[in-house]
Enzyme design. Structure first.
Site, PDB file in Angstrom:
ATOM      1  CG  HIS A 131       8.538 -46.044  73.649  1.00  0.00           C
ATOM      2  ND1 HIS A 131       8.501 -46.640  72.404  1.00  0.00           N
ATOM      3  CD2 HIS A 131       7.256 -45.662  73.917  1.00  0.00           C
ATOM      4  CE1 HIS A 131       7.265 -46.609  71.942  1.00  0.00           C
ATOM      5  NE2 HIS A 131       6.491 -46.027  72.838  1.00  0.00           N
ATOM      6  CG  ASP A 167       2.063 -49.973  73.316  1.00  0.00           C
ATOM      7  OD1 ASP A 167       1.650 -49.836  74.476  1.00  0.00           O
ATOM      8  OD2 ASP A 167       2.262 -49.009  72.545  1.00  0.00           O
TER       9      ASP A 167
END
Length: 316
Positions: A131, A167
């Protein structure tokens, strides 16, 4: 058949010291659970153990801008929990050291792969990274570990790399780092809608986004990967595969609603191993991202590693 070279297991004690809060899902217990499982299933005996170095400034600077790097480094000696980033991505006295080791693990892994010393470099590190964007940290992530490794691989002379991210959450940071980079292909599966609420980028030729509806199960997931990932990989023929290995798509994970099981992660490992054997001289680097149910996380890592360590049979 298992890969012919041993797996490199790359980690560092600093990665177990970073802790935002006792009840935070991104916990040191995650690494402890994985390492305990590697011992219990016997895989630890067959892997090369390596200590992750700290990432160098120049490694980080291929991915992040100077202001972001300097800001994170300036927080290294903080003595208390500081919420300089967001409520879920705070900084403690061990955070920066752990983040530097987590990013440095991938750099070492690339070296081991290019030197022909391993078949898979698995970076058992935290905090995660996918992220983290070029200019900001977010979502438990400070530096983008897989992007640092991929950029380093390109700096070492490779011409094409692929990042495979399975993910639960979309790796917005990796997309930000590689958007329209012709040498890098980013293939992603993720639950949508869900944090970080990614909606895609029109005409981004190197991003292959595969959003999955809540409650998507293993067979549907596999069909999507075959439909969308395999043609892109066949066209690009990457010279190294780098994996954002997030295991929070498992049905037991508390942060999402996908329904993958252990066999699906073993299937992914086999697929990645076999593609790498054809296009990338067997070179695979995986770095840990999400996975927050400790039992499911540990067993999912074991399942993913089985094709590389133990062949095709998943231990009981």
């Amino acid at each position: 058949m298992p890969a012919s070279l041993p797996v490199a297991w790359i980690t560092h004690a600093e990665c177990r010291r970073h802790e935002i809060a006792p009840d935070h899902p991104e916990s040191p217990r995650r690494l402890a659970a994985i390492e305990d499982r590697m011992i219990a299933c016997g895989y630890a005996d067959f892997m090369q153990q390596h200590e992750a170095p700290e990432a160098r400034y120049e490694d980080l600077a291929r991915v992040h801008n100077g202001a972001h790097i300097e800001h994170i480094l300036s927080l290294r000696d903080t003595g208390t929990v500081r919420h300089d980033i967001d409520g879920d991505t705070a900084v403690t006295e061990h955070t920066v050291a752990a983040a530097l080791r987590a990013a440095g693990a991938g750099v070492l892994g690339v070296d081991l792969l290019l030197e022909g010393r391993t078949s898979l470099a698995f970076c058992a590190v935290r905090p995660p990274g996918h992220h983290a964007e070029r200019t900001r940290a977010m979502g438990f992530c400070y530096f983008n570990n897989v992007a640092v490794a991929a950029k380093y691989a390109l700096s070492r002379g490779l011409e094409r790399v692929a990042v495979l991210d399975f993910d639960l959450h979309y790796g917005n940071g990796t997309a930000d780092c590689f958007l329209n980079e012709p040498r890098a292909l980013l293939l992603s599966t993720y639950q949508h809608p869900l944090y970080p609420y990614w909606s895609g980028v029109l005409h981004a030729q190197n991003l292959v986004d595969v959003p999955l509806k809540p409650y998507t199960d293993g067979p549907a997931f596999r069909a999507k990967v075959v439909e969308h990932w395999l043609p892109a990989l066949e066209a690009q023929r990457p010279q190294m595969l780098l994996v954002s290995a997030g295991f929070d798509a498992h049905l037991a994970d508390p942060l999402g609603d996908l329904r993958l099981q252990y066999g699906d992660f073993q299937w992914l490992g086999t697929l990645i191993r076999d593609i790498a054997a054809v296009t990338a001289q067997g070179r695979v680097l995986a770095t840990l991202e999400g996975g927050y149910d400790l039992t499911a996380l540990a067993r999912s890592v074991e399942s993913f590693l089985t094709p590389f360590v133990g062949g095709d049979e998943l231990p009981a």
